[in-house]
Motif scaffolding. Structure first.
Motif: not given
Length: 181
Positions: A75, A78, A97, A108, A124, A141, A143
């Motif tokens: 990530i 962010r 990302s 995501w 995202g 969160l 990924l």
């Protein structure tokens, strides 16, 4: 296997076996007991062939391993760990990302997102759904590339501005005292 993490694999072993690496990444090693140890580098991402000859007094066997090396997704853009907004305002942020793998399908997702008050799109984009809540909303969160994942833990703090509950008199006469609590 994952970049920068030790990969271990045990080949069949019986007393008297001898192991010879025929084709392998240069930093891969094999012990006398047929144990393979390797820490894949970022330059070794994707498919890697390993060929080993196992010989003993009776026969010769060739083992071919195709080891896929994955680089975990990152990530790379962010929100800050604690974002603040005022009550009644909306919050939206588009995360970004990075993944070094050639063919990666990133997804995501949100974990622990305060009963669905925060959502994330497949691209995202984080959005806060309920602007009438005054609270600290914790969210996680994630990924994922199907093999490894990157996780970010954040807090969305929704603040209510202070306000007067009642208004004082707009004027007083000379000599009067204004008391207002």
């Amino acid at each position: 296997a994952t970049t920068n993490q030790e990969f271990y694999y045990k080949l069949p072993h019986t007393k008297g076996n001898k192991y010879e690496l025929v084709k392998n990444p240069e930093n891969l090693r094999i012990t006398k007991k047929g144990e393979i140890y390797w820490i894949p580098l970022p330059t070794q991402i994707d498919s890697n062939k390993v060929e080993v000859l196992i010989t003993n007094q009776l026969d010769i066997n060739k083992y071919i391993l195709d080891i896929y090396v994955n680089a975990p997704p990152i990530i790379s853009f962010r929100p800050t760990i604690e974002e603040q907004i005022e009550e009644g305002n909306m919050f939206s942020f588009v995360c970004q990302s990075f993944d070094m793998n050639r063919n990666s399908e990133l997804t995501w997702s949100l974990k622990d997102n305060a009963a669905g008050k925060i959502s994330i799109s497949q691209y995202g984009e984080i959005a806060f759904k309920d602007s009438l809540v005054v609270d600290n909303i914790l969210y996680t969160l994630e990924l994922n590339d199907g093999i490894d994942s990157d996780v970010f833990n954040g807090i969305l703090y929704i603040n209510s501005l202070p306000e007067f509950i009642e208004k004082p008199n707009e004027y007083i006469e000379l000599g009067d005292t204004l008391n207002y609590l």
